[in-house]
Design a protein around this motif. Structure first.
Motif, PDB file in Angstrom:
ATOM      1  N   PHE A  20       0.968  -1.425  -0.125  1.00  0.00           N
ATOM      2  CA  PHE A  20       0.196   0.073   0.080  1.00  0.00           C
ATOM      3  C   PHE A  20       1.217   1.337  -0.120  1.00  0.00           C
ATOM      4  O   PHE A  20      -0.218   2.359   0.222  1.00  0.00           O
ATOM      5  CB  PHE A  20      -0.744  -0.012   1.493  1.00  0.00           C
ATOM      6  N   ARG A  72      -0.071  -8.951  16.663  1.00  0.00           N
ATOM      7  CA  ARG A  72       0.333  -9.152  15.247  1.00  0.00           C
ATOM      8  C   ARG A  72       1.528  -8.941  15.096  1.00  0.00           C
ATOM      9  O   ARG A  72       2.839  -8.378  16.187  1.00  0.00           O
ATOM     10  CB  ARG A  72      -0.494  -7.758  15.045  1.00  0.00           C
ATOM     11  N   SER A  86       0.495  -9.055   6.374  1.00  0.00           N
ATOM     12  CA  SER A  86      -0.379  -8.051   7.008  1.00  0.00           C
ATOM     13  C   SER A  86      -0.090  -7.530   7.926  1.00  0.00           C
ATOM     14  O   SER A  86      -0.367  -6.326   8.106  1.00  0.00           O
ATOM     15  CB  SER A  86      -1.141  -9.250   8.121  1.00  0.00           C
ATOM     16  N   HIS A  87       1.381  -7.005   7.541  1.00  0.00           N
ATOM     17  CA  HIS A  87       1.936  -6.532   8.435  1.00  0.00           C
ATOM     18  C   HIS A  87       1.514  -4.864   7.057  1.00  0.00           C
ATOM     19  O   HIS A  87       1.998  -4.011   7.991  1.00  0.00           O
ATOM     20  CB  HIS A  87       3.296  -6.631   8.786  1.00  0.00           C
ATOM     21  N   TYR A  89      -0.865  -3.559   6.323  1.00  0.00           N
ATOM     22  CA  TYR A  89      -1.536  -2.664   6.196  1.00  0.00           C
ATOM     23  C   TYR A  89      -1.308  -1.898   7.522  1.00  0.00           C
ATOM     24  O   TYR A  89      -1.684  -0.681   7.788  1.00  0.00           O
ATOM     25  CB  TYR A  89      -3.030  -3.860   6.924  1.00  0.00           C
ATOM     26  N   ASP A  91       0.958  -0.395   7.399  1.00  0.00           N
ATOM     27  CA  ASP A  91       2.907   0.574   6.050  1.00  0.00           C
ATOM     28  C   ASP A  91       4.199   0.202   7.206  1.00  0.00           C
ATOM     29  O   ASP A  91       4.925   0.966   6.924  1.00  0.00           O
ATOM     30  CB  ASP A  91       2.373   2.108   6.452  1.00  0.00           C
TER      31      ASP A  91
END
Length: 355
Positions: A20, A72, A86-87, A89, A91
């Motif tokens: 992202f 997490r 998933s990390h 998400y 950034d």
């Protein structure tokens, strides 16, 4: 993507940017010699202010519809971990950031108590620590997973667990009491019996022999325990399936399963870079075999095939596990844990219960 030399005690060799981000970093050779050893990376722990702690899913190929992940990121540093993407998400990098920048949910026990006490809640087994290990090293300091188990025991709520950490033995008292009420099952993940390979694949997880000892201690405490041969990595550890399951069975494992390596999103680059750093002579062969299992791709996200793969080799893996089940008398599926004893936990606060 910034490439580095392998770091002692860390799984990933790179820090790729998350999908992202609007920028990207690439390593390049500037001509200057790099004689300095890379500095060790310290683990950082941040607070995750979650609003809820129970996550629900409708995936048809996993045997639970709800789970709790106290953390997490995971300090174990397993290079193959499917949770690494998933990390992105946050950034952060699914590479080195995933195993060095961790997040914990200090309010999780209170949130769990509140959610279990909600009028519309219907009891079904909760899977604890399915995304990242609930007994990873930072648990020694936070005690968060133990607090969650205490709430589940108070509520007589069934829970299924998976770990590759010997730290779970700290909580044998709670697990034994849950087992006495048919409320718990544990799967211990054993990827290899080769210490040298495990040290590179899973740098901060318990040694293989120590995990087998954990199986023995859980079994002797009366806690139903099984072994999960995961991930099965073609041309790297797939030849060990029988040895791992037999060793675990000899020490008390009564169920066994396996999951074929998954390489979603950024994990492909993390794992492929690890192969070139640690087993360069086999890197291309491993990735070729992975593609054979995934319809020519590095990853296949489709339900039904993502956990097992497809094709002739995938079928051979299935037959090998079936023969182990038959020969050793192992169970194939999860236990039917008791949901009838559930009682909503009391809420913390100054007001006393009427009854």
């Amino acid at each position: 993507m910034t490439s580095t030399s392998p770091l002692r005690g860390r799984g990933s060799t790179i820090r790729p940017g998350g999908r992202f981000l609007v920028h990207r970093r690439d390593a390049f050779d500037d001509g200057w010699p790099d004689d300095d050893a890379p500095a060790p990376l310290r683990t950082e722990l941040f607070v995750d202010n979650a609003r809820r702690v129970i996550n629900y899913n409708s995936s048809p190929d996993i045997p639970f519809d709800r789970s709790i992940n106290p953390y997490r990121g995971c300090e174990h540093g397993c290079v193959y971990c499917f949770a690494r993407p998933s990390h992105a998400y946050l950034d952060l990098s699914p590479g080195l950031d995933f195993e060095t920048k961790l997040f914990w949910k200090p309010d999780a026990p209170d949130l769990l108590r509140k959610e279990l006490a909600a009028p519309g809640y219907r009891c079904a087994p909760i899977a604890l620590g399915m995304n990242t290990d609930a007994w990873q090293p930072v648990e020694r300091h936070t005690g968060l997973t133990r607090q969650l188990l205490e709430v589940l025991l108070e509520a007589r709520h069934p829970v299924s667990l998976i770990t590759k950490s010997a730290l779970i033995e700290r909580d044998l008292d709670l697990l034994a009491e849950l087992a006495r009420h048919d409320l718990v099952e544990v799967m211990v993940s054993v990827t290899t019996l080769d210490d040298a390979l495990a040290r590179r694949l899973e740098p901060r997880a318990a040694r293989p022999a120590r995990r087998l000892e954990t199986i023995r201690r859980l079994h002797e405490a009366g806690v139903p325990v099984g072994v999960l041969f995961a991930p099965l990595i073609p041309a790297l550890n797939d030849h060990e399936m029988e040895a791992v399951v037999e060793a675990a069975h000899a020490l008390g494992a009564r169920t066994a399963g396996y999951v074929v390596l998954r390489l979603p999103l950024e994990l492909k680059d993390v794992f492929e870079d690890w192969l070139h750093a640690h087993v360069p002579d086999r890197a291309r062969h491993v990735m070729s075999r992975v593609a054979d299992l995934r319809g020519g791709r590095a990853n296949d996200p489709r339900f039904g095939s993502r956990m097992r793969g497809e094709g002739v080799v995938a079928e051979l893996y299935r037959q090998r596990m079936n023969r182990l089940h038959a020969r050793l008398g192992l169970g194939r599926s999860r236990r039917n844990l008791d949901t009838t004893a559930f009682r909503p936990p009391r809420q913390k606060g100054p007001q006393l219960a009427l009854f």
